[in-house]
Write a protein that holds these residues in place. Sequence first.
Motif, PDB file in Angstrom:
ATOM      1  N   TYR A 144       0.835  -0.749   0.206  1.00  0.00           N
ATOM      2  CA  TYR A 144      -0.205  -0.029  -0.135  1.00  0.00           C
ATOM      3  C   TYR A 144       0.615   1.153  -0.146  1.00  0.00           C
ATOM      4  O   TYR A 144       1.825   1.169   0.730  1.00  0.00           O
ATOM      5  CB  TYR A 144      -0.976   0.140   1.252  1.00  0.00           C
ATOM      6  CG  TYR A 144      -1.893  -1.300   1.471  1.00  0.00           C
ATOM      7  CD1 TYR A 144      -2.763  -1.498   0.647  1.00  0.00           C
ATOM      8  CD2 TYR A 144      -1.307  -2.180   2.206  1.00  0.00           C
ATOM      9  CE1 TYR A 144      -3.624  -2.285   0.774  1.00  0.00           C
ATOM     10  CE2 TYR A 144      -2.090  -3.525   1.967  1.00  0.00           C
ATOM     11  CZ  TYR A 144      -3.501  -3.599   1.528  1.00  0.00           C
ATOM     12  OH  TYR A 144      -3.886  -4.451   1.879  1.00  0.00           O
ATOM     13  N   ALA A 185       5.499   3.816   0.801  1.00  0.00           N
ATOM     14  CA  ALA A 185       4.853   2.292   0.918  1.00  0.00           C
ATOM     15  C   ALA A 185       5.013   1.402   2.355  1.00  0.00           C
ATOM     16  O   ALA A 185       5.931   1.524   2.793  1.00  0.00           O
ATOM     17  CB  ALA A 185       5.250   1.469   0.372  1.00  0.00           C
ATOM     18  N   CYS A 216      -8.193   6.321   0.555  1.00  0.00           N
ATOM     19  CA  CYS A 216      -8.175   5.162   0.510  1.00  0.00           C
ATOM     20  C   CYS A 216      -7.859   4.873  -1.006  1.00  0.00           C
ATOM     21  O   CYS A 216      -7.924   3.221  -0.822  1.00  0.00           O
ATOM     22  CB  CYS A 216     -10.034   4.919   1.415  1.00  0.00           C
ATOM     23  SG  CYS A 216     -10.133   4.912   3.367  1.00  0.00           S
ATOM     24  N   GLN A 258      -4.610   3.787  -2.283  1.00  0.00           N
ATOM     25  CA  GLN A 258      -4.229   2.593  -1.874  1.00  0.00           C
ATOM     26  C   GLN A 258      -5.235   1.371  -2.270  1.00  0.00           C
ATOM     27  O   GLN A 258      -4.796   0.134  -1.660  1.00  0.00           O
ATOM     28  CB  GLN A 258      -4.580   2.117   0.405  1.00  0.00           C
ATOM     29  CG  GLN A 258      -3.855   3.726   0.695  1.00  0.00           C
ATOM     30  CD  GLN A 258      -3.408   4.187   2.627  1.00  0.00           C
ATOM     31  OE1 GLN A 258      -2.899   3.465   2.991  1.00  0.00           O
ATOM     32  NE2 GLN A 258      -5.210   4.694   2.526  1.00  0.00           N
ATOM     33  N   LEU A 263      -8.298   0.891  -0.821  1.00  0.00           N
ATOM     34  CA  LEU A 263      -9.020  -0.110  -0.065  1.00  0.00           C
ATOM     35  C   LEU A 263     -10.338   0.009  -0.268  1.00  0.00           C
ATOM     36  O   LEU A 263     -11.054   1.282  -0.763  1.00  0.00           O
ATOM     37  CB  LEU A 263      -8.726   0.421   1.109  1.00  0.00           C
ATOM     38  CG  LEU A 263      -7.931   1.265   1.684  1.00  0.00           C
ATOM     39  CD1 LEU A 263      -7.908   1.799   3.550  1.00  0.00           C
ATOM     40  CD2 LEU A 263      -6.545  -0.150   2.214  1.00  0.00           C
ATOM     41  N   ASP A 302      -6.461  -7.510   6.144  1.00  0.00           N
ATOM     42  CA  ASP A 302      -5.355  -6.109   5.706  1.00  0.00           C
ATOM     43  C   ASP A 302      -5.905  -4.481   5.431  1.00  0.00           C
ATOM     44  O   ASP A 302      -4.891  -4.140   6.446  1.00  0.00           O
ATOM     45  CB  ASP A 302      -4.599  -6.847   4.567  1.00  0.00           C
ATOM     46  CG  ASP A 302      -3.617  -7.705   4.714  1.00  0.00           C
ATOM     47  OD1 ASP A 302      -3.526  -8.643   5.955  1.00  0.00           O
ATOM     48  OD2 ASP A 302      -3.033  -8.677   3.466  1.00  0.00           O
ATOM     49  N   GLN A 303      -6.279  -4.990   5.215  1.00  0.00           N
ATOM     50  CA  GLN A 303      -7.442  -3.268   4.634  1.00  0.00           C
ATOM     51  C   GLN A 303      -8.023  -3.298   6.610  1.00  0.00           C
ATOM     52  O   GLN A 303      -7.679  -1.086   6.305  1.00  0.00           O
ATOM     53  CB  GLN A 303      -8.597  -3.774   3.514  1.00  0.00           C
ATOM     54  CG  GLN A 303      -8.165  -3.545   1.995  1.00  0.00           C
ATOM     55  CD  GLN A 303      -8.671  -3.442   1.552  1.00  0.00           C
ATOM     56  OE1 GLN A 303      -9.786  -3.063   1.335  1.00  0.00           O
ATOM     57  NE2 GLN A 303      -8.394  -4.271  -0.040  1.00  0.00           N
ATOM     58  N   ILE A 355      -4.721  -1.380   7.314  1.00  0.00           N
ATOM     59  CA  ILE A 355      -4.387   0.283   7.297  1.00  0.00           C
ATOM     60  C   ILE A 355      -5.435   1.010   7.149  1.00  0.00           C
ATOM     61  O   ILE A 355      -4.972   2.633   7.065  1.00  0.00           O
ATOM     62  CB  ILE A 355      -4.120  -0.442   5.235  1.00  0.00           C
ATOM     63  CG1 ILE A 355      -3.123  -1.270   5.560  1.00  0.00           C
ATOM     64  CG2 ILE A 355      -3.490   0.730   4.750  1.00  0.00           C
ATOM     65  CD1 ILE A 355      -2.243  -1.220   5.989  1.00  0.00           C
ATOM     66  N   THR A 380      -4.858   4.802   8.522  1.00  0.00           N
ATOM     67  CA  THR A 380      -5.415   6.153   7.248  1.00  0.00           C
ATOM     68  C   THR A 380      -6.738   7.125   8.068  1.00  0.00           C
ATOM     69  O   THR A 380      -6.040   8.049   8.254  1.00  0.00           O
ATOM     70  CB  THR A 380      -6.106   5.123   6.148  1.00  0.00           C
ATOM     71  OG1 THR A 380      -5.135   4.322   5.667  1.00  0.00           O
ATOM     72  CG2 THR A 380      -6.459   6.554   4.805  1.00  0.00           C
TER      73      THR A 380
END
Length: 448
Positions: A85, A95, A188, A191, A193, A221-222, A225, A229
């Motif tokens: 990401y 990243a 988002c 990335q 998402l 995972d998202q 993240i 964010t």
Amino acid sequence: MKDLESWLHEHRITEVECVISDITGIARGKISPVSKFISEQGMRLPESLLLQTVTGDYVEDDIYYSLLDPADIDMHCRPDPNALYLIPWAQEPTAQVIHDCYDKDGKPLELSARNQLKRVLKLYEEKGWQPIVSPEMEFYLTKRVADPDFPLQPPIGRSGREETGRQSFSIDAANEFDPLFEDMYDWCEIQGLDIDTLIHEEGTAQMEINFRHGDPLMLADQVLIFKRTMREAALKHDVVATFMAKPITREPGSAMHLHQSVVDVSTGESIFSNPDGSMSDLFLYHLGGLQKYIPEVLPLFAPNVNSFRRFLPDTSAPVNVEWGMENRTCGLRIPESDAQNRRVENRLAGADANSYLAITASLLCGYLGMVEKVQPSAPVQGRAYERRNLRLPFALEAALERMEQCQTLKDYMGSQFIDGYIAVKRTENENFKQVISSWEREFLLLTV
């Protein structure tokens, strides 16, 4: 690594945040120059990070050294090229890459939360099943407060005023923070998402973001993240985003609702529905497994002392593992849908839960129900708050004791993980009990 290296050069990345999730869900790791990251193809971290508490402490020595190598060795962390990401808020092109944790012999470490999810997904794969999930993340926006003894306050919106009263689904109340959410959506999108709807929830400045349904590992995972964010977007606008389960007195708690379904890998058809569109036996067994095992694995949904403050009747949170059609008073809600999209919404998990472990636990409970052919109770009509069966433990200590006594969890998740997780949470609980609350000072100081 070749594809990963090409991606890094294509995006002119200069730094890489090498990330793992600890048991609590905190992102830990190293920040590396891109050249070093490519040459080393991973990183080494102390195994002990996997037994670190939310306060930064570690479990007692006798437990610590029974679960880890006495030499306090490193684990080997390898980047997952599918978990890559951009970091849009960084000043330099940066990243973040989520890593998996292995021992010195290349075996997945049992104490890793991400490895636990991969372990359960393997069980589904062996049956020819593919689980699909969709998380819903609730959180609060608040003013920035430096002193933790001070209660949280609603933030100031575009109007220059604090929000008052309950503003469920209010468009105008959500629009008070448009600049913040525009940054959040932009970041988002950068990335990748898969976020969907934004709504204003019931609490004061409480929001919810829904994710599109998809692969459980990718979405876990998202969520990791997304939390980073959302916090960064809030800080940019001089407010705080918190995923505490119950951050504000007399306000609703924040949940991580998990929608889950299962399809047959060979056909792509839902195994939750019969050809005529009715509920399948596997769907009912899945529900039965959730009812049977959620009380045993509750600390993975409610990992902190604060988590259990959500579980009060009539506070928009479930206090049961009942199930019902379109019934939000049930811990297990069945949304109205067509046969292919039949799913169950697990409403027990708090927003503070580790996304990997919450999804692991929810899918494992359903899997066990299907392989053990566990029959569910009858669906609830009306208010599930009035039902007294299938009660949950409503304190962390009691929930940990129940989890510790469940041999089935140890068989599937491993004794090392269960013992380590319980040890971490008990250490955090002992730390919590050393702090005197404002309630005690208010009501006991001059009266007892």
